[in-house]
Design a protein around this motif. Sequence first.
Motif, PDB file in Angstrom:
ATOM      1  N   LEU A   1       5.473  21.505   9.521  1.00  0.00           N
ATOM      2  CA  LEU A   1       4.796  22.278  10.566  1.00  0.00           C
ATOM      3  C   LEU A   1       3.467  22.790  10.026  1.00  0.00           C
ATOM      4  N   ASP A   2       2.401  22.509  10.739  1.00  0.00           N
ATOM      5  CA  ASP A   2       1.049  22.903  10.296  1.00  0.00           C
ATOM      6  C   ASP A   2       0.819  22.562   8.822  1.00  0.00           C
ATOM      7  N   GLY A   3       1.251  21.379   8.435  1.00  0.00           N
ATOM      8  CA  GLY A   3       0.988  20.910   7.071  1.00  0.00           C
ATOM      9  C   GLY A   3       1.915  21.467   6.002  1.00  0.00           C
ATOM     10  N   ALA A   4       2.868  22.344   6.381  1.00  0.00           N
ATOM     11  CA  ALA A   4       3.775  22.957   5.394  1.00  0.00           C
ATOM     12  C   ALA A   4       5.178  22.353   5.512  1.00  0.00           C
ATOM     13  N   VAL A   5       5.725  21.910   4.401  1.00  0.00           N
ATOM     14  CA  VAL A   5       7.083  21.344   4.384  1.00  0.00           C
ATOM     15  C   VAL A   5       8.071  22.431   4.809  1.00  0.00           C
ATOM     16  N   GLN A   6       8.838  22.170   5.851  1.00  0.00           N
ATOM     17  CA  GLN A   6       9.848  23.131   6.303  1.00  0.00           C
ATOM     18  C   GLN A   6      11.205  22.842   5.708  1.00  0.00           C
ATOM     19  N   THR A   7      11.540  21.555   5.647  1.00  0.00           N
ATOM     20  CA  THR A   7      12.863  21.203   5.164  1.00  0.00           C
ATOM     21  C   THR A   7      12.929  19.700   4.948  1.00  0.00           C
ATOM     22  N   THR A   8      13.753  19.270   3.993  1.00  0.00           N
ATOM     23  CA  THR A   8      13.950  17.837   3.785  1.00  0.00           C
ATOM     24  C   THR A   8      15.447  17.560   3.735  1.00  0.00           C
TER      25      THR A   8
ATOM     26  N   MET B   1       0.848  -1.200   0.000  1.00  0.00           N
ATOM     27  CA  MET B   1       0.000   0.000   0.000  1.00  0.00           C
ATOM     28  C   MET B   1       0.886   1.254   0.000  1.00  0.00           C
ATOM     29  N   ALA B   2       0.528   2.242  -0.796  1.00  0.00           N
ATOM     30  CA  ALA B   2       1.338   3.463  -0.877  1.00  0.00           C
ATOM     31  C   ALA B   2       0.727   4.557  -0.013  1.00  0.00           C
ATOM     32  N   PHE B   3       1.578   5.223   0.788  1.00  0.00           N
ATOM     33  CA  PHE B   3       1.128   6.350   1.616  1.00  0.00           C
ATOM     34  C   PHE B   3       1.683   7.647   1.055  1.00  0.00           C
ATOM     35  N   TRP B   4       0.830   8.643   0.993  1.00  0.00           N
ATOM     36  CA  TRP B   4       1.237   9.929   0.426  1.00  0.00           C
ATOM     37  C   TRP B   4       0.971  11.050   1.411  1.00  0.00           C
ATOM     38  N   PHE B   5       1.936  12.000   1.476  1.00  0.00           N
ATOM     39  CA  PHE B   5       1.724  13.240   2.229  1.00  0.00           C
ATOM     40  C   PHE B   5       1.365  14.321   1.218  1.00  0.00           C
ATOM     41  N   THR B   6       0.369  15.109   1.539  1.00  0.00           N
ATOM     42  CA  THR B   6      -0.026  16.202   0.652  1.00  0.00           C
ATOM     43  C   THR B   6       0.106  17.535   1.376  1.00  0.00           C
ATOM     44  N   GLU B   7       0.852  18.473   0.796  1.00  0.00           N
ATOM     45  CA  GLU B   7       0.789  19.854   1.287  1.00  0.00           C
ATOM     46  C   GLU B   7      -0.126  20.629   0.364  1.00  0.00           C
ATOM     47  N   LYS B   8      -1.143  21.249   0.950  1.00  0.00           N
ATOM     48  CA  LYS B   8      -1.999  22.132   0.165  1.00  0.00           C
ATOM     49  C   LYS B   8      -1.299  23.484   0.123  1.00  0.00           C
ATOM     50  N   GLN B   9      -0.573  23.736  -0.955  1.00  0.00           N
ATOM     51  CA  GLN B   9       0.285  24.922  -1.028  1.00  0.00           C
ATOM     52  C   GLN B   9      -0.525  26.191  -1.255  1.00  0.00           C
ATOM     53  N   THR B  10      -1.556  26.100  -2.092  1.00  0.00           N
ATOM     54  CA  THR B  10      -2.503  27.209  -2.266  1.00  0.00           C
ATOM     55  C   THR B  10      -3.877  26.557  -2.447  1.00  0.00           C
ATOM     56  N   GLU B  11      -4.913  27.366  -2.612  1.00  0.00           N
ATOM     57  CA  GLU B  11      -6.256  26.834  -2.878  1.00  0.00           C
ATOM     58  C   GLU B  11      -6.249  25.888  -4.066  1.00  0.00           C
ATOM     59  N   ASN B  12      -5.329  26.140  -5.016  1.00  0.00           N
ATOM     60  CA  ASN B  12      -5.375  25.448  -6.299  1.00  0.00           C
ATOM     61  C   ASN B  12      -4.137  24.620  -6.617  1.00  0.00           C
ATOM     62  N   LEU B  13      -3.301  24.384  -5.604  1.00  0.00           N
ATOM     63  CA  LEU B  13      -2.040  23.695  -5.893  1.00  0.00           C
ATOM     64  C   LEU B  13      -1.646  22.819  -4.708  1.00  0.00           C
ATOM     65  N   GLU B  14      -1.324  21.549  -5.034  1.00  0.00           N
ATOM     66  CA  GLU B  14      -0.871  20.648  -3.969  1.00  0.00           C
ATOM     67  C   GLU B  14       0.443  19.985  -4.358  1.00  0.00           C
TER      68      GLU B  14
END
Length: 278
Positions: free
Chosen positions: A47-54, A1-14
């Motif tokens: 943090l709060d759904g936003a990628v800070q660093t990888t 099974m594949a797990f995905w993280f999604t950041e909702k970057q704007t209303e129209n972009l993930e």
Amino acid sequence: MAFWFTEKQTENLELNLRVRESLLVERTPFQQLAVLDTYLYGRMLVLDGAVQTTEEDEFVYHEMITHVPLITHPQPQEVLVIGGGDGGTVREIVKHPEVKRVRLVEIDERVVAAARQFLPGLSQGLDDPRAEVIITDGAEYVRAMRGACDVIIVDSTDPVGPAVKLFEADFYRAVYDALTPEGLFVAQSKSPYLDRALIRNLLDIIRSLFPVTLLYTAAIPTYPSGFWSFVLGSKMHHPLTFDERRAEKLDTRYYSPEIHRAAFILPRQIRGDLFQGE
Ligand code: AG3
């Protein structure tokens, strides 16, 4: 099974990243904190759904937010970081032999603890004897300083939650006062493609305080649009007049004297929009 993280970057972009393992998910007094192990970019701080660093692309952001201001200052001895609890920025700062002391003021001690546990490649910088971690509100901390810092780096999240005030005029007035007469600061300022109004507003605030106000950019794949910016405000030193030999000596993967210069050259439309008549 594949797990995905999604950041909702704007209303129209993930942004979607496939996750190997979830290492930590918790609610701190300030925000939602997660560390995920991703297939493409290694371990990632969220943090709060936003990628800070990888692990794979953090070097771009941390080198560019650090070396541009530290090389612009001829003798950076006292450095202050607001935010940046992961330690990546401090790891870059302590590469400069001129630095005598670096204070990191992070509001959320859980971010520092998570980085120490899961991101040792970043947090290692915090163990340098010149580094000091202070857990408190950065905006309050700067207000209490007067003419004490050579360089201030604002390594914050985007303006949501505790970081909102780090994008306001009051905060930059305090930053101005906390700097020495030769001081300068840099702050992350989001994407020139997606956040033009925010950048324009920040530049207006900074121009009203600092004689040298500029924007520079870097390519950061995991941030919205992949094209990121930093605002720089300086009381005296201009970033395009710097010691090439000092810049050349740094052990880096993205930053170089050529990149230092090139980063200030903005695409024509963005430049026209943000620096009319300059
Ligand atoms: N701070 C800036 C992260 C901004 C990312 N924004 C987003 N993903 N929407 C990074 C802190 C690293 N020390």
